[in-house]
Design a protein around this motif. Sequence first.
Motif, PDB file in Angstrom:
ATOM      1  N   GLY A 173     -19.589   5.928  28.866  1.00 12.73           N
ATOM      2  CA  GLY A 173     -20.093   6.595  27.674  1.00 12.73           C
ATOM      3  C   GLY A 173     -19.455   7.933  27.339  1.00 12.73           C
ATOM      4  N   ASN A 174     -18.426   8.354  28.071  1.00 10.87           N
ATOM      5  CA  ASN A 174     -17.746   9.617  27.773  1.00 10.87           C
ATOM      6  C   ASN A 174     -16.864   9.454  26.542  1.00 10.87           C
ATOM      7  OD1 ASN A 174     -18.598  11.127  30.203  1.00 10.87           O
ATOM      8  ND2 ASN A 174     -17.466   9.502  31.234  1.00 10.87           N
ATOM      9  N   GLU A 175     -17.117  10.269  25.522  1.00 14.59           N
ATOM     10  CA  GLU A 175     -16.364  10.170  24.285  1.00 14.59           C
ATOM     11  C   GLU A 175     -14.957  10.744  24.455  1.00 14.59           C
ATOM     12  OE1 GLU A 175     -20.694  10.843  23.559  1.00 14.59           O
ATOM     13  OE2 GLU A 175     -19.200  12.208  24.372  1.00 14.59           O
ATOM     14  N   PHE A 176     -14.018  10.131  23.724  1.00 17.38           N
ATOM     15  CA  PHE A 176     -12.655  10.646  23.639  1.00 17.38           C
ATOM     16  C   PHE A 176     -12.073  10.196  22.308  1.00 17.38           C
ATOM     17  CE2 PHE A 176     -12.385   6.534  25.678  1.00 17.38           C
ATOM     18  CZ  PHE A 176     -11.236   5.946  25.179  1.00 17.38           C
ATOM     19  N   CYS A 177     -10.986  10.831  21.894  1.00 24.08           N
ATOM     20  CA  CYS A 177     -10.390  10.530  20.597  1.00 24.08           C
ATOM     21  C   CYS A 177      -8.981   9.991  20.757  1.00 24.08           C
ATOM     22  CB  CYS A 177     -10.339  11.778  19.726  1.00 24.08           C
ATOM     23  SG  CYS A 177     -11.965  12.426  19.302  1.00 24.08           S
TER      24      CYS A 177
END
Length: 121
Positions: A107-111
């Motif tokens: 669930g760790n967001e990244f772009c």
Amino acid sequence: MAVSLYQLAVDAHDAKGLATFWARVLDWRLVYEDPEEVIIGADENALPGIVFLTVPEAKAGKNRLHIDLAPDDQAAEVERIIGLGARRVDVGQGDDVSWAVLADPEGNEFCVLRPKKSLLD
């Protein structure tokens, strides 16, 4: 006094699983592993690395620090990374942004950014 970035630390429920995901995303390798931490890097001597630390609790809330990836082909990289176990997420970015927001298996967001012509684009 001189200082340099050594590694980023990421809390993880499944440190080895998350480290393996990110090693595949970045085409890095596992350079150290024990029951409490797994470190990935381009190689054993390259800095910075990313260390995944085993913690008992799950992620809660939006990340305050995240990774931005700069691909040659954004659409192809997004699909490749989704194939590795990421998913698209909405963190309020809207529909008209030039980047894609994904979350890793924990669930760790990244772009994933649009391709860059230079580091200053």
